[in-house]
Design a protein around this motif. Structure first.
Motif, mmCIF file in Angstrom:
data_model
loop_
_atom_site.group_PDB
_atom_site.id
_atom_site.type_symbol
_atom_site.label_atom_id
_atom_site.label_comp_id
_atom_site.label_asym_id
_atom_site.label_seq_id
_atom_site.Cartn_x
_atom_site.Cartn_y
_atom_site.Cartn_z
ATOM 1 N N ARG A 1 0.818 -1.225 0.000
ATOM 2 C CA ARG A 1 0.000 0.000 0.000
ATOM 3 C C ARG A 1 0.847 1.268 0.000
ATOM 4 N NH1 ARG A 1 -2.371 -3.111 4.456
ATOM 5 N NH2 ARG A 1 -4.256 -4.209 3.712
ATOM 6 N N ASP A 2 2.150 1.110 -0.033
ATOM 7 C CA ASP A 2 3.048 2.266 0.050
ATOM 8 C C ASP A 2 3.118 2.983 -1.294
ATOM 9 O OD1 ASP A 2 4.846 4.099 0.985
ATOM 10 O OD2 ASP A 2 6.587 2.743 0.908
ATOM 11 N N ALA A 3 2.074 3.711 -1.615
ATOM 12 C CA ALA A 3 1.964 4.378 -2.914
ATOM 13 C C ALA A 3 2.452 5.826 -2.840
ATOM 14 C CB ALA A 3 0.510 4.363 -3.381
ATOM 15 N N ALA B 1 -5.835 5.590 -0.111
ATOM 16 C CA ALA B 1 -7.259 5.531 0.212
ATOM 17 C C ALA B 1 -8.096 6.180 -0.890
ATOM 18 C CB ALA B 1 -7.534 6.196 1.557
ATOM 19 N N ALA B 2 -7.553 7.225 -1.505
ATOM 20 C CA ALA B 2 -8.276 7.894 -2.591
ATOM 21 C C ALA B 2 -8.422 6.962 -3.786
ATOM 22 C CB ALA B 2 -7.547 9.170 -2.992
ATOM 23 N N GLU C 1 0.518 4.564 -15.405
ATOM 24 C CA GLU C 1 1.287 3.347 -15.156
ATOM 25 C C GLU C 1 1.606 3.173 -13.676
ATOM 26 O OE1 GLU C 1 1.957 0.816 -17.196
ATOM 27 O OE2 GLU C 1 0.607 1.927 -18.519
ATOM 28 N N VAL C 2 1.812 4.284 -12.989
ATOM 29 C CA VAL C 2 2.060 4.221 -11.542
ATOM 30 C C VAL C 2 0.797 3.759 -10.833
ATOM 31 C CG1 VAL C 2 2.653 5.546 -9.475
ATOM 32 C CG2 VAL C 2 3.821 6.014 -11.640
ATOM 33 N N VAL C 3 -0.336 4.318 -11.219
ATOM 34 C CA VAL C 3 -1.608 3.924 -10.617
ATOM 35 C C VAL C 3 -1.899 2.461 -10.900
ATOM 36 C CG1 VAL C 3 -4.107 4.275 -10.680
ATOM 37 C CG2 VAL C 3 -2.574 6.254 -10.700
ATOM 38 N N PRO D 1 -4.305 -3.623 -8.494
ATOM 39 C CA PRO D 1 -4.603 -4.952 -7.949
ATOM 40 C C PRO D 1 -4.609 -4.973 -6.420
ATOM 41 C CG PRO D 1 -2.980 -5.100 -9.716
ATOM 42 C CD PRO D 1 -3.115 -3.652 -9.378
ATOM 43 N N VAL D 2 -3.739 -4.175 -5.820
ATOM 44 C CA VAL D 2 -3.682 -4.107 -4.359
ATOM 45 C C VAL D 2 -4.979 -3.510 -3.819
ATOM 46 C CG1 VAL D 2 -2.432 -3.172 -2.372
ATOM 47 C CG2 VAL D 2 -1.175 -3.815 -4.445
#
Length: 218
Positions: free
Chosen positions: A126-128, A133-134, A157-159, A164-165
């Motif tokens: 989850r370390d985006a 959360a958004a 591409e980053v998103v 999947p997470v």
């Protein structure tokens, strides 16, 4: 008693000078100390079957190339603290030993996909570089990757890497984390961890209360 449980037990004893709670927990149903390994293995297999029926994991298996036994290995490895690369290497060795398993092609990404199939999301997943959360809110609203990327002001591409997470977390939330929690209950000593966490909270509250009583002048 595994290494993690021993560490938790030692921490409790050091903090309280008592083994009472630890001993009581060791006798409770589901403790790793006296669990029935065969029953645990059977239940893990049942959960994977239930998830296959609910989420059509057959399509996922076609993507990952993993069978049910491999999915079970992913579950055990995840809760043992093994990283995806280590699990992939172990699975690859097992398949290489099988005459029909040459060139398994299993890598860390394959294991990650399998984990997410099973709702097993690690905190590091989850370390985006944006508000995770958004992203979940946008996907729950059925927004496309491109639309979500535009709203988050991030390259698509980053998103896409975190989609999947987020979808695994959303799927888990929709069933009240049923599968994730049951895997955790089967394969970790959650009762002891919760007991220690509760004791720590109570100790902190008691200390804070004592400080207040000391400082108040009547």
């Amino acid at each position: 008693m595994d290494e993690k449980t021993e560490e938790l037990r030692d921490l409790f004893v050091d903090a309280t000078g008592s083994e009472t709670v630890t001993e009581r927990q060791s006798e409770s149903p589901g403790s790793l100390v006296d669990r029935d390994d065969d029953a645990v293995e059977e239940r893990v297999a049942e959960l994977i079957t239930a998830m296959r029926e609910r989420y059509d994991l057959d399509s996922g298996l076609e993507d990952t190339g993993l069978d049910d036994e491999a999915y079970e290995r992913v579950v055990y490895g995840f809760f043992a603290g093994e990283d995806d690369g280590w699990i992939a290497a172990d699975l690859g060795e097992e398949l290489d030993d099988d005459p029909d398993g040459a060139d398994s092609g299993i890598d860390a990404r394959t294991v990650r996909d399998a984990r997410l199939d099973l709702h097993l999301v690690a905190e590091a997943d989850r370390d985006a570089p944006f508000e995770y959360a958004a992203l979940k809110r946008l996907l729950a609203a059925d927004r496309s990757v491109e639309a979500a990327a535009a709203e988050l002001d991030v390259d698509p591409e980053v998103v896409r890497e975190f989609v999947p997470v987020a979808r695994a977390d959303l799927a888990s939330t929709r069933v009240n984390d049923r599968f994730r929690d049951e895997f955790r209950g089967l394969l970790t000593d959650a009762d002891i961890e919760e007991s220690l966490a509760t004791d720590a909270r109570e100790d902190g509250l008691r200390e804070a209360t004592e400080d207040i009583e000391t400082d108040v002048s009547l």
